[in-house]
Design a protein around this motif. Structure first.
Motif, mmCIF file in Angstrom:
data_model
loop_
_atom_site.group_PDB
_atom_site.id
_atom_site.type_symbol
_atom_site.label_atom_id
_atom_site.label_comp_id
_atom_site.label_asym_id
_atom_site.label_seq_id
_atom_site.Cartn_x
_atom_site.Cartn_y
_atom_site.Cartn_z
ATOM 1 N N ALA A 17 94.044 43.529 29.074
ATOM 2 C CA ALA A 17 95.445 43.112 28.916
ATOM 3 C C ALA A 17 95.960 42.494 30.220
ATOM 4 O O ALA A 17 96.660 41.473 30.192
ATOM 5 C CB ALA A 17 96.308 44.303 28.502
ATOM 6 N N ARG A 18 95.593 43.083 31.355
ATOM 7 C CA ARG A 18 95.992 42.514 32.654
ATOM 8 C C ARG A 18 95.323 41.163 32.884
ATOM 9 O O ARG A 18 95.921 40.255 33.447
ATOM 10 C CB ARG A 18 95.642 43.469 33.793
ATOM 11 C CG ARG A 18 96.621 44.621 33.940
ATOM 12 C CD ARG A 18 96.395 45.405 35.231
ATOM 13 N NE ARG A 18 95.059 45.967 35.347
ATOM 14 C CZ ARG A 18 94.681 47.135 34.843
ATOM 15 N NH1 ARG A 18 95.534 47.882 34.173
ATOM 16 N NH2 ARG A 18 93.450 47.572 35.005
ATOM 17 N N GLU A 19 94.068 41.023 32.430
ATOM 18 C CA GLU A 19 93.354 39.755 32.619
ATOM 19 C C GLU A 19 93.973 38.621 31.810
ATOM 20 O O GLU A 19 94.019 37.481 32.281
ATOM 21 C CB GLU A 19 91.879 39.902 32.245
ATOM 22 C CG GLU A 19 91.076 40.712 33.230
ATOM 23 C CD GLU A 19 89.607 40.819 32.866
ATOM 24 O OE1 GLU A 19 88.837 41.315 33.709
ATOM 25 O OE2 GLU A 19 89.206 40.413 31.756
ATOM 26 N N ILE A 20 94.442 38.915 30.600
ATOM 27 C CA ILE A 20 94.968 37.837 29.759
ATOM 28 C C ILE A 20 96.460 37.586 29.994
ATOM 29 O O ILE A 20 96.966 36.530 29.599
ATOM 30 C CB ILE A 20 94.699 38.082 28.259
ATOM 31 C CG1 ILE A 20 95.406 39.332 27.757
ATOM 32 C CG2 ILE A 20 93.216 38.127 27.978
ATOM 33 C CD1 ILE A 20 95.297 39.549 26.258
ATOM 34 N N ALA A 21 97.150 38.509 30.633
ATOM 35 C CA ALA A 21 98.603 38.380 30.828
ATOM 36 C C ALA A 21 99.020 37.046 31.468
ATOM 37 O O ALA A 21 99.982 36.428 30.999
ATOM 38 C CB ALA A 21 99.131 39.557 31.639
ATOM 39 N N PRO A 22 98.339 36.552 32.506
ATOM 40 C CA PRO A 22 98.779 35.293 33.119
ATOM 41 C C PRO A 22 98.650 34.074 32.195
ATOM 42 O O PRO A 22 99.208 33.017 32.489
ATOM 43 C CB PRO A 22 97.842 35.122 34.324
ATOM 44 C CG PRO A 22 97.260 36.459 34.579
ATOM 45 C CD PRO A 22 97.240 37.165 33.256
ATOM 46 N N PHE A 23 97.955 34.221 31.089
ATOM 47 C CA PHE A 23 97.681 33.090 30.202
ATOM 48 C C PHE A 23 98.480 33.139 28.897
ATOM 49 O O PHE A 23 98.246 32.345 27.992
ATOM 50 C CB PHE A 23 96.178 33.035 29.881
ATOM 51 C CG PHE A 23 95.327 33.031 31.112
ATOM 52 C CD1 PHE A 23 95.179 31.880 31.858
ATOM 53 C CD2 PHE A 23 94.698 34.189 31.535
ATOM 54 C CE1 PHE A 23 94.409 31.877 33.012
ATOM 55 C CE2 PHE A 23 93.921 34.199 32.682
ATOM 56 C CZ PHE A 23 93.775 33.033 33.428
ATOM 57 N N ASP A 82 89.855 33.205 33.607
ATOM 58 C CA ASP A 82 90.330 31.833 33.443
ATOM 59 C C ASP A 82 89.279 30.967 32.744
ATOM 60 O O ASP A 82 89.621 30.080 31.963
ATOM 61 C CB ASP A 82 90.773 31.211 34.761
ATOM 62 C CG ASP A 82 89.668 31.125 35.793
ATOM 63 O OD1 ASP A 82 88.796 32.003 35.838
ATOM 64 O OD2 ASP A 82 89.685 30.149 36.583
ATOM 65 N N ALA A 83 88.005 31.238 32.980
ATOM 66 C CA ALA A 83 86.941 30.491 32.288
ATOM 67 C C ALA A 83 86.923 30.851 30.803
ATOM 68 O O ALA A 83 86.716 29.980 29.944
ATOM 69 C CB ALA A 83 85.589 30.789 32.921
ATOM 70 N N LYS A 84 87.142 32.122 30.482
ATOM 71 C CA LYS A 84 87.178 32.541 29.075
ATOM 72 C C LYS A 84 88.344 31.880 28.353
ATOM 73 O O LYS A 84 88.184 31.350 27.250
ATOM 74 C CB LYS A 84 87.290 34.064 28.968
ATOM 75 C CG LYS A 84 86.027 34.806 29.348
ATOM 76 C CD LYS A 84 86.226 36.297 29.175
ATOM 77 C CE LYS A 84 84.953 37.060 29.468
ATOM 78 N NZ LYS A 84 85.098 38.501 29.198
ATOM 79 N N ILE A 85 89.510 31.903 28.980
ATOM 80 C CA ILE A 85 90.690 31.297 28.361
ATOM 81 C C ILE A 85 90.500 29.791 28.220
ATOM 82 O O ILE A 85 90.811 29.211 27.171
ATOM 83 C CB ILE A 85 91.965 31.620 29.171
ATOM 84 C CG1 ILE A 85 92.253 33.125 29.156
ATOM 85 C CG2 ILE A 85 93.159 30.815 28.648
ATOM 86 C CD1 ILE A 85 92.590 33.709 27.792
ATOM 87 N N ARG A 86 89.960 29.154 29.237
ATOM 88 C CA ARG A 86 89.689 27.709 29.164
ATOM 89 C C ARG A 86 88.736 27.402 28.004
ATOM 90 O O ARG A 86 88.939 26.460 27.242
ATOM 91 C CB ARG A 86 89.129 27.222 30.504
ATOM 92 C CG ARG A 86 89.120 25.736 30.681
ATOM 93 C CD ARG A 86 88.762 25.282 32.092
ATOM 94 N NE ARG A 86 87.674 26.003 32.728
ATOM 95 C CZ ARG A 86 87.822 26.918 33.699
ATOM 96 N NH1 ARG A 86 89.011 27.221 34.164
ATOM 97 N NH2 ARG A 86 86.765 27.510 34.212
ATOM 98 N N GLY A 87 87.701 28.239 27.840
ATOM 99 C CA GLY A 87 86.766 28.065 26.733
ATOM 100 C C GLY A 87 87.452 28.224 25.389
ATOM 101 O O GLY A 87 87.214 27.444 24.463
ATOM 102 N N LEU A 88 88.318 29.219 25.266
ATOM 103 C CA LEU A 88 89.054 29.444 24.022
ATOM 104 C C LEU A 88 89.970 28.261 23.715
ATOM 105 O O LEU A 88 90.024 27.785 22.576
ATOM 106 C CB LEU A 88 89.868 30.739 24.112
ATOM 107 C CG LEU A 88 90.731 31.084 22.906
ATOM 108 C CD1 LEU A 88 89.890 31.256 21.656
ATOM 109 C CD2 LEU A 88 91.544 32.347 23.199
ATOM 110 N N LEU A 89 90.671 27.767 24.719
ATOM 111 C CA LEU A 89 91.567 26.628 24.520
ATOM 112 C C LEU A 89 90.790 25.365 24.156
ATOM 113 O O LEU A 89 91.258 24.549 23.354
ATOM 114 C CB LEU A 89 92.435 26.406 25.755
ATOM 115 C CG LEU A 89 93.439 27.531 26.056
ATOM 116 C CD1 LEU A 89 94.137 27.281 27.376
ATOM 117 C CD2 LEU A 89 94.427 27.725 24.921
ATOM 118 N N ASN A 90 89.594 25.210 24.715
ATOM 119 C CA ASN A 90 88.751 24.068 24.350
ATOM 120 C C ASN A 90 88.322 24.147 22.891
ATOM 121 O O ASN A 90 88.306 23.142 22.186
ATOM 122 C CB ASN A 90 87.525 23.972 25.265
ATOM 123 C CG ASN A 90 87.863 23.471 26.639
ATOM 124 O OD1 ASN A 90 88.874 22.811 26.851
ATOM 125 N ND2 ASN A 90 87.020 23.797 27.605
#
Length: 133
Positions: A17-23, A82-90
């Motif tokens: 939850a802390r890891e995804i909060a900034p995104f 940030d790489a995981k979120i970038r991958g998800l957004l891609n």
């Protein structure tokens, strides 16, 4: 009563939850708001899970996060948040509305996409969830 409970799975879920909060804003912009953090992981009854922590969006999309980076030796092997979120957004950019996607596995680089079985029982449930939102 009155004692602290230390549950590794719950602590892992809080770390994710802390890891995804900034995104959160970026995720919201793609209709990928996370509403459930599932820490049942591979112990899920009858399931063969690859992930310790799974996320579910408001529309019912399953996202296998993997582990928090702070999750010990194995967590250090995970891609950065940030790489995981970038991958998800891609994936979201390539798949309009995530149509036909049952699950995105972010613990891999690049992320793996699991498509829905159009005849499977979960397909109608996911379709109904998406229609309601």
């Amino acid at each position: 009563a009155g004692r602290s409970l230390v549950d590794r799975a719950v602590l892992d879920g809080l770390a994710v939850a802390r890891e995804i909060a900034p995104f959160r804003t970026q995720l919201h912009g793609r209709d990928l708001d996370v509403v459930i953090i599932d820490v049942a992981g591979p112990r899920r009854a009858g399931a063969t899970a690859l992930s310790e922590v799974d996320l579910y969006t408001r529309t019912g999309l399953a996202i296998e996060w993997g582990r928090a980076r702070s999750g010990g030796r194995l967590g250090a092997l995970e891609p950065a948040p940030d790489a995981k979120i970038r991958g998800l957004l891609n994936v979201a950019a390539r798949r309009s509305g995530m149509s036909g996607v049952r699950c995105v596995r972010l613990q891999f680089t690049p992320p793996a996409v699991v498509n829905e079985d159009p005849n499977g029982p979960e397909a109608s449930l996911l379709s109904r969830l998406r229609d309601e939102n």
